[in-house]
Design a protein around this motif. Structure first.
Motif, short mmCIF file in Angstrom:
data_model
loop_
_atom_site.label_atom_id
_atom_site.label_comp_id
_atom_site.label_asym_id
_atom_site.label_seq_id
_atom_site.Cartn_x
_atom_site.Cartn_y
_atom_site.Cartn_z
N ALA A 104 0.81 -1.21 0.00
CA ALA A 104 0.00 0.00 0.00
C ALA A 104 0.85 1.26 0.00
O ALA A 104 0.51 2.24 -0.67
CB ALA A 104 -0.93 -0.02 1.22
N SER A 105 1.94 1.25 0.73
CA SER A 105 2.79 2.45 0.80
C SER A 105 3.39 2.79 -0.55
O SER A 105 3.48 3.96 -0.94
CB SER A 105 3.91 2.24 1.83
N ALA A 146 1.15 7.63 -6.20
CA ALA A 146 0.07 8.60 -6.44
C ALA A 146 0.50 10.00 -6.01
O ALA A 146 0.21 10.99 -6.68
CB ALA A 146 -1.19 8.17 -5.68
N THR A 177 -2.27 7.73 9.77
CA THR A 177 -2.06 6.54 8.93
C THR A 177 -2.84 5.34 9.43
O THR A 177 -2.64 4.23 8.94
CB THR A 177 -0.55 6.19 8.89
N ARG A 191 -5.28 10.40 2.99
CA ARG A 191 -6.42 9.61 2.55
C ARG A 191 -5.99 8.21 2.08
O ARG A 191 -6.77 7.27 2.10
CB ARG A 191 -7.15 10.30 1.39
N SER A 192 -4.74 8.11 1.65
CA SER A 192 -4.23 6.83 1.15
C SER A 192 -3.94 5.87 2.29
O SER A 192 -3.87 6.26 3.46
CB SER A 192 -2.93 7.07 0.36
N ARG A 193 -3.73 4.61 1.93
CA ARG A 193 -3.38 3.59 2.92
C ARG A 193 -1.87 3.42 2.93
O ARG A 193 -1.21 3.44 1.88
CB ARG A 193 -4.06 2.25 2.61
N TRP A 194 -1.30 3.26 4.14
CA TRP A 194 0.14 3.11 4.32
C TRP A 194 0.44 1.84 5.09
O TRP A 194 -0.23 1.53 6.07
CB TRP A 194 0.71 4.33 5.06
N GLU A 204 2.12 2.18 -3.49
CA GLU A 204 1.06 2.75 -4.31
C GLU A 204 0.74 4.18 -3.89
O GLU A 204 0.52 5.06 -4.73
CB GLU A 204 -0.20 1.89 -4.21
N ALA A 205 0.71 4.41 -2.57
CA ALA A 205 0.40 5.75 -2.07
C ALA A 205 1.48 6.74 -2.47
O ALA A 205 1.19 7.88 -2.86
CB ALA A 205 0.26 5.71 -0.54
N GLY A 225 -10.61 7.77 5.43
CA GLY A 225 -9.69 8.68 4.78
C GLY A 225 -10.11 10.13 4.90
O GLY A 225 -9.29 11.01 5.14
N MET A 273 -2.40 12.47 0.65
CA MET A 273 -1.57 11.38 1.16
C MET A 273 -2.19 10.69 2.37
O MET A 273 -2.12 9.47 2.50
CB MET A 273 -0.17 11.91 1.50
#
Length: 271
Positions: free
Chosen positions: A4-5, A11, A52, A86-89, A7-8, A58, A84
């Motif tokens: 996930a990190s 983006a 996080t 809002r993304s998953r880490w 991909e985040a 998010g 950032m």
């Protein structure tokens, strides 16, 4: 980074590129604000974990970031940070590492826009060589008992007026906020980021009428093939543009006078 990190971060890099490709955005200011947020989240572990936390929505995390930072940073920085969070880490520390990378990239982008990126890359390399040959200097800059202020003053005495301002900022952040890295590792990371910026080509495209999404994709593919590199398009519309389309890549201008290239581009864009 994994999963996930990764991909985040990917983006976030795309959002940063979109921002800094806009010449109205002050990339240097953006870099400074992102560095300040990095330092904040590096210190405030509990806040970093909240931002996080995968169990939190998010939008709720973005709203928290907005409340905390909205009056402290500009709109571009706030948009990046809220996107950032809002993304998953995979790990909370990955968010801080990514913010730090974006800050460094924004500074390097500013240097690229000013035409000084090659100088910065060379200065980072030479500074690394100075450290390798001067153990006393390295010890002083990595002394955990010394304050960040003292280290910053030492750096200014070494680099002030002798190196590009971007180089000074990058090295100062590395020395005063090492975040567990060695100086060597940090300089290597900065050099890698600089090299990545140099390999990314921006084409300024001016057309008589707006291009459709399909036309943008086809033009990007044509230019990438011509130049052998990934191509980012900055698009502008001017009804008076000669021949309907003008493309500027660095110092080279592709317009109606280069009939073969334009004809090939037109054929491909028409399908």
């Amino acid at each position: 980074m994994n999963g996930a990190s990764r991909e985040a971060l990917g983006a976030a890099r795309e959002r940063l590129d979109a921002l800094t490709d806009n010449t109205s955005v002050d990339a240097t200011k953006l870099a400074g604000e992102l560095a300040a947020v990095t330092a904040l989240l590096d210190r405030e572990v509990s806040l970093r974990r909240v931002l996080t936390d995968p169990a939190q929505a998010g939008e709720a995390k973005a709203e928290l970031a907005n409340r905390l930072l909205g009056s402290q940073v500009g709109g571009e920085t706030l948009d990046l940070v809220t996107g950032m969070v809002r993304s998953r880490w995979s790990q909370s520390r990955d968010l801080v590492d990514s913010l730090e990378e974006l800050a460094d990239t924004a500074d390097l982008t500013a240097a690229q826009g000013a035409g000084t990126l090659d100088d910065v890359e060379d200065e980072l390399f030479r500074f690394g060589r100075i450290l390798a040959s001067n153990t006393e200097l390295r010890a002083a800059l990595t002394d955990k008992a010394a304050s960040g202020t003292a280290k910053g003053e030492l750096l200014r005495s070494l680099l002030g007026g002798k190196a590009n301002a971007t180089t000074e900022r990058l090295v100062a952040r590395l020395v005063t906020q090492p975040r567990g890295r060695s100086l060597e590792a940090g300089l290597e990371s900065l050099s890698k980021l600089a090299a990545e910026r140099r390999n990314r080509v921006v084409a300024t495209v001016t057309t008589a009428v707006p291009l459709s999404d399909v036309q943008k994709q086809r033009l990007g593919a044509v230019l990438a093939k011509l130049y052998g590199r990934e191509m980012h398009l900055n698009l502008d519309v001017d009804p008076e543009v000669l021949g309907g389309i003008t493309v500027r890549v660095g110092d080279e201008v592709i317009d109606g006078s280069i009939a073969e290239r334009l004809a090939e581009a037109s054929r491909r864009m028409a399908g």
